[in-house]
Design an enzyme around this catalytic site. Structure first.
Site, PDB file in Angstrom:
ATOM      1  N   ARG A  46      41.453  14.213  46.078  1.00 33.70           N
ATOM      2  CA  ARG A  46      41.887  14.532  47.442  1.00 33.70           C
ATOM      3  C   ARG A  46      43.345  14.101  47.574  1.00 33.70           C
ATOM      4  O   ARG A  46      43.637  12.939  47.884  1.00 33.70           O
ATOM      5  CB  ARG A  46      41.006  13.800  48.447  1.00 33.70           C
ATOM      6  CG  ARG A  46      41.341  14.059  49.907  1.00 33.70           C
ATOM      7  CD  ARG A  46      40.327  13.360  50.806  1.00 33.70           C
ATOM      8  NE  ARG A  46      40.608  13.571  52.204  1.00 33.70           N
ATOM      9  CZ  ARG A  46      41.462  12.824  52.905  1.00 33.70           C
ATOM     10  NH1 ARG A  46      42.106  11.824  52.339  1.00 33.70           N
ATOM     11  NH2 ARG A  46      41.660  13.078  54.190  1.00 33.70           N
ATOM     12  N   SER A 117      31.998  18.877  55.272  1.00 33.55           N
ATOM     13  CA  SER A 117      31.927  17.795  56.255  1.00 33.55           C
ATOM     14  C   SER A 117      31.303  18.337  57.535  1.00 33.55           C
ATOM     15  O   SER A 117      31.668  19.420  57.993  1.00 33.55           O
ATOM     16  CB  SER A 117      33.328  17.266  56.582  1.00 33.55           C
ATOM     17  OG  SER A 117      33.932  16.772  55.412  1.00 33.55           O
ATOM     18  N   LYS A 146      42.035   7.836  56.966  1.00 30.86           N
ATOM     19  CA  LYS A 146      42.219   9.210  57.467  1.00 30.86           C
ATOM     20  C   LYS A 146      42.519   9.089  58.954  1.00 30.86           C
ATOM     21  O   LYS A 146      41.797   8.399  59.674  1.00 30.86           O
ATOM     22  CB  LYS A 146      40.927  10.009  57.229  1.00 30.86           C
ATOM     23  CG  LYS A 146      41.021  11.501  57.504  1.00 30.86           C
ATOM     24  CD  LYS A 146      39.720  12.197  57.091  1.00 30.86           C
ATOM     25  CE  LYS A 146      39.840  13.697  57.025  1.00 30.86           C
ATOM     26  NZ  LYS A 146      39.563  14.360  58.295  1.00 30.86           N
TER      27      LYS A 146
HETATM   28  N1  3NM Z   1      36.716  11.758  55.729  1.00 27.23           N
HETATM   29  P1  3NM Z   1      37.544   4.965  53.506  1.00 27.23           P
HETATM   30  S1  3NM Z   1      36.530   9.491  56.831  1.00 27.23           S
HETATM   31  C1  3NM Z   1      38.193  11.376  53.775  1.00 27.23           C
HETATM   32  O1  3NM Z   1      34.898  11.165  58.731  1.00 27.23           O
HETATM   33  C2  3NM Z   1      37.471  10.902  54.968  1.00 27.23           C
HETATM   34  O2  3NM Z   1      35.033  12.992  57.585  1.00 27.23           O
HETATM   35  C3  3NM Z   1      36.145  11.138  56.772  1.00 27.23           C
HETATM   36  O3  3NM Z   1      38.038   6.473  53.527  1.00 27.23           O
HETATM   37  C4  3NM Z   1      35.303  11.815  57.776  1.00 27.23           C
HETATM   38  O4  3NM Z   1      36.399   4.914  52.565  1.00 27.23           O
HETATM   39  C5  3NM Z   1      37.466   9.598  55.449  1.00 27.23           C
HETATM   40  O5  3NM Z   1      38.727   4.215  52.931  1.00 27.23           O
HETATM   41  C6  3NM Z   1      38.186   8.436  54.856  1.00 27.23           C
HETATM   42  O6  3NM Z   1      37.231   4.557  54.894  1.00 27.23           O
HETATM   43  C7  3NM Z   1      37.289   7.501  54.102  1.00 27.23           C
END
Ligand code: 3NM
Length: 215
Positions: A46, A117, A146
């Site tokens: 990503r 998603s 994000k």
């Molecule tokens: N998508 P971390 S949260 C890529 O809610 C991504 O759809 C999300 O990173 C969603 O594990 C997210 O560091 C980031 O919190 C996840």
């Protein structure tokens, strides 16, 4: 080739590491190799955010990461870039609600893995109807990886979707760490998806190993 079975998909989702070059301080191939050694079960490339690679550097890094996944025996998934996924011979693609249309992507990638998603029951139903092999559900906890996430839904949201008849493979995402991973497992997700819990860990191998042990 046929579409992946739900049971095989669930196995792959257990420890789902996502990263691009902007998520790591050490070179990403080194971090990914450590994560593979620690037992991750799938990887998603990503490449997003400030300073993300483009052009040849983006493709070259993808190729290197894919080779590491192949050698490690885990699927290599590309985030939101069907052309790159096809060019690299990736095992699959993951898209968000704001990305390409699920039906179009399914048509372009054939039987490769397709993750989508979803943040509501309606989005989940539609994604599955249009050809998703698994759903990414989140953010289950607050995340700083994000910026444009939806509202935090909590790990119990996965159980809510189960109660509403969604029995497809689901990976939870957002703010998951070794300290809260058990809540996610108890919330009936099939997998834990993380960026920072592995990419920012002092020891990515150990971080991956601990997340695997939660299962
Ligand atoms: N998508 P971390 S949260 C890529 O809610 C991504 O759809 C999300 O990173 C969603 O594990 C997210 O560091 C980031 O919190 C996840």
């Amino acid at each position: 080739m046929a579409r992946i079975s739900s049971s095989k998909m669930r196995e792959h989702l257990k420890v789902y590491f996502i990263a691009g070059s902007t998520n790591v301080s050490d070179p990403l191939p080194e971090v990914l190799q450590k994560a593979i050694d620690g037992g991750i079960t799938i990887f998603q490339y990503r490449e997003k955010g400030d300073g993300a690679l483009t052009g040849e550097a983006y493709v070259t890094l993808g190729k290197e990461l894919k080779e590491l996944c192949n050698k490690g025996g885990i699927p290599f998934i590309v985030n939101d870039d069907v052309e790159l996924a096809l060019a690299l011979g990736a095992d699959g693609v993951h898209i968000g609600q704001e990305d390409d249309n699920v039906l179009d992507v399914r048509q372009k990638i054939g039987d490769r893995i397709l993750g989508v998603s979803a943040h509501t029951l309606e989005e989940a139903r539609k994604a599955l109807q249009d050809g998703a092999d698994y759903l990414g559900v989140g953010p289950v906890f607050p995340t700083s990886s994000k910026n444009d996430t939806r509202e935090v839904c909590g790990p119990q949201f996965v159980a809510t979707l189960r109660g509403q008849g969604i029995d497809a493979p689901i990976v939870a995402i957002g703010g998951i760490s070794i300290t809260n991973a058990r809540e996610v497992v108890e919330g009936k997700a099939d997998g834990l998806s993380v960026i920072s819990a592995i990419s920012q860990a002092g020891d990515p191998r150990e971080a991956a190993k601990q997340l695997k042990e939660v299962w």
